[in-house]
Design a protein around this motif. Sequence first.
Motif, short mmCIF file in Angstrom:
data_model
loop_
_atom_site.label_atom_id
_atom_site.label_comp_id
_atom_site.label_asym_id
_atom_site.label_seq_id
_atom_site.Cartn_x
_atom_site.Cartn_y
_atom_site.Cartn_z
N ARG A 1 0.72 -1.38 0.45
CA ARG A 1 -0.66 0.00 0.37
C ARG A 1 1.01 1.37 -0.21
O ARG A 1 0.26 2.34 -0.81
CB ARG A 1 -1.14 -0.50 1.12
CG ARG A 1 -1.61 1.41 1.43
CD ARG A 1 -2.41 1.34 2.76
NE ARG A 1 -3.40 0.54 2.06
CZ ARG A 1 -4.91 1.27 1.94
NH1 ARG A 1 -5.11 2.45 2.04
NH2 ARG A 1 -5.76 0.26 1.83
N SER B 1 -3.68 6.95 5.97
CA SER B 1 -4.99 6.26 5.13
C SER B 1 -4.41 5.06 6.28
O SER B 1 -5.40 3.50 5.66
CB SER B 1 -3.87 5.92 3.68
OG SER B 1 -3.48 5.00 4.05
N VAL C 1 -8.16 4.65 8.59
CA VAL C 1 -9.04 4.52 7.21
C VAL C 1 -9.43 2.73 7.09
O VAL C 1 -9.07 2.28 6.63
CB VAL C 1 -8.82 5.07 6.02
CG1 VAL C 1 -10.21 5.38 5.26
CG2 VAL C 1 -8.70 5.87 6.68
N GLU C 2 -11.09 2.76 7.83
CA GLU C 2 -11.22 1.45 7.49
C GLU C 2 -11.54 1.56 5.84
O GLU C 2 -12.03 2.01 5.29
CB GLU C 2 -12.73 1.27 8.14
CG GLU C 2 -12.60 0.65 9.16
CD GLU C 2 -14.57 0.57 9.87
OE1 GLU C 2 -15.06 1.22 9.43
OE2 GLU C 2 -14.18 0.33 11.28
N THR C 3 -11.11 -0.29 5.48
CA THR C 3 -11.28 -0.23 4.41
C THR C 3 -11.98 -1.32 3.43
O THR C 3 -11.70 -2.15 4.16
CB THR C 3 -9.78 0.04 3.47
OG1 THR C 3 -9.09 0.39 3.41
CG2 THR C 3 -9.86 -0.51 1.54
N GLU C 4 -12.43 -1.79 2.56
CA GLU C 4 -13.11 -3.32 1.93
C GLU C 4 -11.74 -4.46 2.08
O GLU C 4 -11.07 -3.64 1.09
CB GLU C 4 -14.25 -3.30 1.23
CG GLU C 4 -15.58 -2.28 1.30
CD GLU C 4 -16.09 -2.02 0.17
OE1 GLU C 4 -15.78 -2.97 -1.04
OE2 GLU C 4 -17.48 -1.91 0.72
N MET C 5 -12.03 -5.36 2.13
CA MET C 5 -10.48 -5.55 1.78
C MET C 5 -10.94 -7.06 1.96
O MET C 5 -12.27 -7.95 2.25
CB MET C 5 -9.05 -5.30 2.85
CG MET C 5 -9.62 -6.41 4.19
SD MET C 5 -8.31 -4.95 4.72
CE MET C 5 -7.54 -3.85 4.85
N ILE D 1 -14.91 -5.55 6.23
CA ILE D 1 -14.16 -3.95 6.81
C ILE D 1 -13.27 -3.74 7.61
O ILE D 1 -13.60 -3.79 9.05
CB ILE D 1 -15.21 -3.31 6.55
CG1 ILE D 1 -15.85 -3.33 5.11
CG2 ILE D 1 -14.80 -1.89 6.38
CD1 ILE D 1 -17.32 -2.52 5.05
N THR E 1 -9.25 -1.63 8.59
CA THR E 1 -7.81 -0.36 8.29
C THR E 1 -6.83 -1.60 8.65
O THR E 1 -6.46 -2.34 8.64
CB THR E 1 -7.64 0.08 9.71
OG1 THR E 1 -6.95 -0.44 10.55
CG2 THR E 1 -9.19 1.30 10.53
N PRO E 2 -5.72 -1.14 7.54
CA PRO E 2 -5.00 -1.86 7.25
C PRO E 2 -4.31 -1.49 8.70
O PRO E 2 -3.37 -2.68 8.40
CB PRO E 2 -3.72 -0.34 6.66
CG PRO E 2 -5.32 -0.40 5.40
CD PRO E 2 -6.28 0.19 6.28
N SER F 1 -5.04 -4.82 9.94
CA SER F 1 -5.15 -6.16 8.81
C SER F 1 -3.63 -6.24 9.33
O SER F 1 -2.75 -7.49 9.11
CB SER F 1 -5.02 -6.07 7.26
OG SER F 1 -4.10 -4.39 6.89
#
Length: 776
Positions: free
Chosen positions: A382, A399, A402-406, A418, A420-421, A424
């Motif tokens: 990323r 970033s 920030v919650e992200t779809e993954m 969903i 945050t990176p 993850s």
Amino acid sequence: MAKATPKSTKKKGAKSPVNVLTYIKWFWILFATGLLSVIFLFLLASWGAFGEMPGFDELENPQNDLATQIISSDGAQIGTFFKENRTPVSFESLPQHLVEALVATEDARYYKHSGIDGRGTLRAFVFMGTKGGASTLTQQLAKQLFHGTKTKGWQRYTQKIKEWVIATRLERQYTKDEIMTMYLNKYDFLNQAIGISSASRIYFNKGPKELKTEEAAMLVGMLKNSALFNPLRRPEMVENRRNVVLAQMAKYDYLTVEEKDSLQQLPMKLDYAPEGHADGIATYFREYVRSWMATWVSKNPKGVNDEGKKEFYNIYRDGLQINVTIDSRMQKYAEEAVHSHMANLQKEFDKRELKNKTSPFRDLNKKEIEGIINRAIRSSERRRKMLAEDKSEEDILKSFDVETEMKIFSWKGDIDTIMTPRDSILYYKKFLRSGMMSMEPQTGQVKAWVGGIDIKHFQYDHVYQGTRQVGSTFKPFVYATAIDQLKLSPCDTLPMSQITIPAGSHGVTEDWSPKNSDGKYTGYYSLKRALANSVNTISARLMDRIGPEPILRLAKKAGITSEIAPVASIALGSVDLKLSEMVGAYSTFANEGVYNKPVMITSIEDKNGTTLYQFEPETRDVISKEAAYVTLNLMEGVTQSGSGARLRSRKSDQYIYKNVMTGHPYEFRNPIAGKTGTTQNQSDGWFMGIVPNLCTGVWVGGDDRAVHFASTTYGQGATMALPIWGTYMKKCYEDETLKISKKGFSRPESLSIETDCDEYKKKNSIEDTGSDELGF
């Protein structure tokens, strides 16, 4: 009186007699004009008036991107590198029912026309295409090969004319069988299945020749429009289309009505085997091959172009064949063994982490954990992409919160979620990793290679890239050096008492006193028993007698290339090494003291079968046959009475460790030389196992050394790594086609060192009192 002129008999308003000859004349004029116009149109098309036409050379050698194939030692295709996943096949490789289905459905008069079907063309004109098109297989091939995309308006008609011209040229250039084969090799069946060979493998996991009639019919049905008739998205529609193909085969007497009816009743069964770069078996090994090929290609140009510049092979387009040493059956067993054990081990690890407040890390404070997370952020994909987009470090760090779809990994399948990176990163840190490699000592050929648990989510290869502390698995090099130099017997005894290596000796900067894991320091142990139980003090005594330098020389000659400091602590395995190095070095013992450099790629061929590369073995003598055999004899003690003895147990490991082991007793009865290894805090678990014609190493641990079990109950090599070896070997032995040896190790004809401890006691007048003092 003038003679009267006779009156005309023609009635007023009547038509003149028809001049038949005039009509005939005009008919032929119009016919000839039309014929000449058609001929002229074809001539214009052939001259390139409607767009560039292929020349003779292009017709002779149509350009296709061909996938590079990776072929295993047992003849299976285990992977491809491609821009288009196309693997060409010959007409002889096509089953007869596939050919019949294609002709019956797509071009019933295929063997009767010369590229253009006059009857079909006339029917298409009369009924405006409502009763079937006019394109022959040859025209469809022409369209695929030389002008691609659909057109509209006038261009649609000129394109059709070009198809006709190219089709007639193809018919003159190739036989009917060749045209059909080219067509099937060219067609895109979707899902990276380009050509009939790829389609057969991807949808049915078999070669074209093995296709059943109903399977061939399904693939032929897709030829109408593979985007519409996609078996993964519209299975019912595809099954109906398959049944239409079967009906066509019956219509043209390729099937009886009874056969047609029976086949139409069968459900459509796929055996979907995707061939993406992260799909299939040996994914980590294939990435190694890709890297190796990049280097090879850069050093081996295929020629010079017209401008005098070097041209290089393209592994994604040139259709090379890379022949590798991996055995597809053994690779499958290895991956199954890793998967089954690691899924169970992770379940136990997760359960024991519930009360760990710093999970998944142990023995770290908040600042140290933050440091691990920040290092992971700095090396993340990323961050790399965002830097390429000229994002600031501040924006990049934000970033990660920030919650992200993954899509994330789990042992039960990928999960859409969903998070945050940053979260993850913590999520992935908790997963234990594994590496496994299996090799033939006598040839150096690597038969199985499992670099991790899932290459889509964990790209790091723990066979070839990762170096980890090897622990007690390094001790056989210490023992082997001592045997080679001092001619020690496995039955010789040494005291278990503590030993101190003083500062300034053997690279030690301060006094070093190694401890035994069980805290016992009284009595004597034979070398065989000491290695079986990983007695640290005895390993240190041997190192003290011979020094670290001879041990390092032996290790280097046996293929260890990683840096090793010549210090006393190497006796306990304080060094970090690659799994591939360890397997290569251990294989030396099974190959009578001769090192064979591990071989992964045996040869490379171009698309015409010309050999471009042939490997040359690299071997060297390391230790004497006698020393190699005695070292194996020592390591047999590990699986007879030491930490590897559960390989011979009649009880299942499930009985011992309910949630971790496979649940099946191994019950091996054949000679096995092995060594377990467990590093500090249970950060690394190892098992190295050898039978006469196969050496296999397994490593298990966390991505960070702070990710580990709290105790040796689950954190030792015998629990973390050995079960993978046991499960793998059990599968290999059950497959008798592999011919994995169950015999004993080859004994040198003139063996001066006694390995039978009963005989040793008699020769040396030693009475066995059964006490630990003798250590037999």
